[in-house]
Every structure is written in C-alpha cells, then in structure tokens.
Write a protein that holds these residues in place. Structure first.
Motif, short mmCIF file in Angstrom:
data_model
loop_
_atom_site.label_atom_id
_atom_site.label_comp_id
_atom_site.label_asym_id
_atom_site.label_seq_id
_atom_site.Cartn_x
_atom_site.Cartn_y
_atom_site.Cartn_z
N MET A 1 11.19 -30.20 36.77
CA MET A 1 11.91 -29.35 35.83
C MET A 1 12.30 -30.15 34.60
N ASN A 2 12.68 -29.43 33.56
CA ASN A 2 13.07 -30.07 32.31
C ASN A 2 14.37 -29.45 31.81
N PRO A 3 15.51 -30.04 32.11
CA PRO A 3 16.79 -29.49 31.65
C PRO A 3 16.87 -29.48 30.12
N ALA A 4 17.56 -28.50 29.59
CA ALA A 4 17.74 -28.43 28.14
C ALA A 4 18.55 -29.60 27.63
N ALA A 5 19.41 -30.14 28.49
CA ALA A 5 20.22 -31.32 28.12
C ALA A 5 20.55 -32.08 29.38
N VAL A 6 20.66 -33.38 29.26
CA VAL A 6 21.04 -34.24 30.38
C VAL A 6 22.40 -34.84 30.07
N THR A 7 23.37 -34.58 30.93
CA THR A 7 24.74 -35.03 30.70
C THR A 7 24.99 -36.39 31.35
N ASP A 8 26.13 -36.97 31.01
CA ASP A 8 26.53 -38.22 31.66
C ASP A 8 26.68 -38.03 33.16
N GLY B 1 8.97 -35.01 36.29
CA GLY B 1 7.84 -34.71 35.41
C GLY B 1 8.09 -35.14 33.99
N ALA B 2 7.04 -35.62 33.32
CA ALA B 2 7.18 -36.13 31.95
C ALA B 2 7.40 -35.03 30.93
N GLY B 3 6.96 -33.80 31.23
CA GLY B 3 7.08 -32.70 30.28
C GLY B 3 5.71 -32.22 29.82
N ASN B 4 5.65 -30.95 29.44
CA ASN B 4 4.38 -30.30 29.09
C ASN B 4 4.29 -29.92 27.62
N ASP B 5 4.83 -30.71 26.74
CA ASP B 5 4.86 -30.37 25.32
C ASP B 5 3.79 -31.08 24.50
N GLY B 6 3.05 -32.00 25.12
CA GLY B 6 2.05 -32.75 24.38
C GLY B 6 2.66 -33.68 23.34
N ALA C 1 -3.99 -32.94 28.02
CA ALA C 1 -3.62 -32.90 26.60
C ALA C 1 -2.14 -32.58 26.38
N LYS C 2 -1.53 -31.80 27.27
CA LYS C 2 -0.13 -31.39 27.07
C LYS C 2 0.87 -32.28 27.82
N SER C 3 0.38 -33.31 28.47
CA SER C 3 1.27 -34.20 29.20
C SER C 3 2.01 -35.11 28.22
N ASN C 4 3.33 -35.07 28.26
CA ASN C 4 4.11 -35.93 27.36
C ASN C 4 3.88 -37.40 27.67
N SER C 5 4.06 -38.23 26.67
CA SER C 5 3.85 -39.67 26.84
C SER C 5 5.06 -40.43 26.33
#
Length: 433
Positions: free
Chosen positions: A164-171, A190-195, A222-226
């Motif tokens: 999952m990819n939270p909109a924000a990560v808190t302390d 997961g690294a994220g799917n935004d490319g 192609a869409k795997s974040n780096s």
C-alpha cells in the motif's frame, strides 16, 4: 488517516478481464496455475524451492483489504486477524480483492485433486494474519498505519507485507516501523506504481525493505518507482492471483505483487533458518539476487533494480555467512519513548545552563558553600579576638581542612553537570549503528 491505494490501482483496472477466468469451466482452472509464470521461472523454480522450505511455522501479516479465509486456495492458512474497519475479524469476505490477492501469492495452496487447480503461493504452508484496513475516510481506528503495524508485531507475525501507499507517513508510523525492527520483524513495502524516480514515502522509511517490480525477462516494469533506497525487485507484471470471490481470479501489474513475492521468499527463509535475524534474512536475498544479462555490469545497489530480482532457491541453498544482525537494512531511529525522553533531558539541561557551563543547581550549591565558609571564618576571628593569643583555632594543628575539620566547601562541587557519573549519557538515537 487518509490513504491512497496507489499500489492497488493497476490491479483494480485489470480485474474485469481477469474475471473471465473465474467464470470459465473447471478445465480452465489449470490455466490459472499455468499463468503463474514466476513459479516456473528459472529464478524461482518453485518445485525445487518447496523441497527446501514451504514457509511452515511462519506468520506473515497482510495489512491490506480483508482476506477471504474461505477462499478454496487459502482455506486453513488464514488466521482470524482483526478488522480496523469495523472492529471484527480480518478474515472476512469483502468486495475488495487486493488483500485476498496478496495473501494468495504468499500462502495460497491451490485446490482440487493434488491441489493442482487455482493459485499457489510461494510459501504455501505459511500462515496469513489479516489486518484489514479502511479506505479513505472510513474505519474506526484513529491510530492508522502505526497501530496496524504494532498490532501485527504484537500478534507475533515475523513478516509484515505492506502493499500500500499511504498519502502521508507520520512520526507515529515511523516509530511503529522502528518497533517492528526492534522486535526482529521484517517489514516489506512496495516502491510505488507512479513511474517516478522517487520511492513512496512508506518505502523510504528506514528499516523497511523497498521492492520494485520486474517482468518475465527480468526487466524493470515501466511504472515501478525507483530510488536509492530500493532494496530488491520481484515479479510484478501479468501476475495471476486469487480474487475475494471464490472461484474467481485476477490478473494484475504492480509493485504490490512484487512485494508479496518478497514477503513469501522471506517466509521460506525464516522457516528454514529460524535462527537468522530479519536483517540476515534480507542479506541472503540480497547476496543471491540476479540481474538480466544486459544489466550485468550495473553498479549495485541500483536505483531501479536495488540489488537485483529475488532468486529464492539460491537464497535457500547458497553457502552465505549470516553476517551482521541488521544486514543491509538502514536502521530507524529509536522508538518514541526513548527519543522523547532524550529531547526532554536535553531541553532541561539547556534551560538550566549559564554562560559558564554550570547548571543552576551547582551555582546554588557553590553559593551555599561559600556562605558556610564565610560564617566559619567570622566565628573563628571573633573567638580569636575574644581569647587573645591563646594558640591555634580548635580542630588541631593545620587550620582549615586539617585533622578534625571537614572541608565544607568540597560538597557542592561533587554534583556539577559534566562530572563523571553525575548524569547518564544521552540515549542512543540510532540503535545498531
């Protein structure tokens, strides 16, 4: 807490097509197994992998949608868990597929004669702890991601899968990851799917294993974040997994699926090598990772591949020294209680320090000591004047500080800030480094 389901969007977009498999005759059920190309890939070779380990005795927490524990490919492998949506169990039916899909890639065991039909997970004897999480603006838990992670740790999961990819990560979320690391729990994200050339915020938190996706050729999707903190890659293109609806299957692309495969590989290792710490498990995955031929000269870690794509059979069979406890993991800061205490102590010391470096307590003590000495001198002088020239002052020869006369001025200096043993050193903010 507001969450975006970035790692889920791609899978959701292709589910409609995948449902054709679910409505097909039984004869086509074998096609779903055949479509699981990672199990047949030379980098996996699942049949040989399962001779080494099946993940037995290992619990993997899937923090995600509810997991349908009654799915024929998962039945018996899903614990009750907890739902942070309604406070009930996490192994409930749902209209959302993602949680069940991830669980099936980790611990699916198929169904039918010889379990030949349906989806097989890479660690088919592992147990799934479902931690069902709400969508945006829905749910009963105010603690969010941090409390979900802590719940999984306290329920004795040894691996946490976060596709999952939270909109924000808190302390608080970061402190929960630190808590997991402290308890020797492996957190896979997961690294994220935004490319993008930037990992998701969660994948960038110290202590996690950030995972990218590759296709059948081992080429990065192609869409795997780096990013520089990417640790590993795994299959994440055209991945067949179980739907939340029994008898139906889905086809998806994404770092979600790659994350589930890394969690499963870690379960295999934790089952075969229970004495290894979480960082040492990652060390085996890193030391045995592979690259496609056209990338053999790339400098590792690479922002797109990390240390390469996982090769579970090699990770299970290679002769690799255990190495340090933390392995290649970047250690997070200490938990909130330690860091808060350190900050408070620092603030108190700073507010009570003058330009000369002495604390307020020491200054008061010095002043009291000086006053005592002055009073003693006054008394002695008065007595000498009264008695005339009758010899030395009481207390024997030697005057002040001699035998029979304690050095009153010494006491206040024994508790000066900075004196050895006077105050404990500040807490270590980076354990393991």
């Amino acid at each position: 807490m507001s969450f975006t389901r970035t790692l889920r969007a791609v899978g959701g977009a292709v589910v409609a097509g995948a449902l054709l498999f679910g409505t097909a005759p039984t004869a086509l059920a074998d096609q779903d197994r055949d479509d699981q190309w990672p199990l047949k890939a030379t980098s996996f070779d699942a049949q040989k992998v399962w001779k080494e380990s099946t993940g037995k005795g290992v619990t993997v927490a899937v923090i995600d949608d509810p997991v349908n524990g009654s799915h024929p490919d998962l039945q018996g492998n899903v614990l009750p868990g907890k739902s942070f949506i309604d406070g009930g169990r996490g192994d409930s039916k749902s209209t959302r597929d993602h949680g069940t899909a991830m669980a099936s890639l980790i611990a699916g065991h198929g169904h039918g004669a010889g379990s030949a039909d349906g989806v097989m997970g890479l660690a088919p004897d592992a147990k799934i702890l479902p931690v069902a999480t709400p969508e945006v603006g829905i749910g009963t838990d105010a603690g969010g991601l941090g409390s979900w992670i802590r719940y999984a740790v306290d329920q004795h999961a040894s691996i946490i899968n976060l596709s999952m990819n939270p909109a924000a990560v808190t302390d608080s979320d970061k402190q929960a990851v630190a808590y997991a690391v402290q308890k020797d729990v492996l957190v896979v994200v997961g690294a994220g799917n935004d490319g993008e050339s930037k990992l998701s915020d969660l994948a960038s938190v110290p202590g996690v294993v950030a995972v990218g996706a590759v296709d059948k050729a081992g080429t990065v999707w192609a869409k795997s974040n780096s990013g520089s903190q990417l640790m590993l890659t795994a299959p994440g293109v055209q991945i067949t997994s179980a739907s939340a609806t029994p008898g139906q299957y889905r086809l998806a692309d994404g770092t979600s699926d790659a994350t589930a495969y890394v969690s499963a590989a870690a379960a295999l290792l934790r089952s075969k090598f229970p004495h290894l710490a979480a960082g040492q498990v990652v060390n085996r995955l890193v030391k045995t990772a592979g690259l496609p031929p056209d990338q053999k000269d790339v400098q590792l870690p690479d922002p797109h591949y990390g240390y390469g794509f996982i090769r579970p059979l090699r990770a299970l069979t290679a002769d690799i020294p255990a190495g340090s406890k933390n392995g290649p993991l970047k250690m997070p800061q200490a938990d909130s209680s330690a860091s808060t205490g350190g900050a408070m102590a620092g603030n108190k010391q700073a507010s009570g320090t003058n330009s000369g470096g002495l604390g307020m307590g020491a200054i008061v003590g010095i002043a009291a000591g000086v006053l005592v000495v002055v009073l003693i001198i006054v008394v002695i002088v008065v007595r000498q004047k009264k008695n005339g020239r009758n010899g030395p002052p009481p207390g024997g020869p030697g005057g002040f500080g001699g035998p029979g006369f304690a050095p009153q001025q010494a006491g206040p200096y024994q508790q000066q800030p900075g004196a050895p043993g006077a105050f404990p050193p500040p807490p270590n903010q980076h354990p393991g480094q």
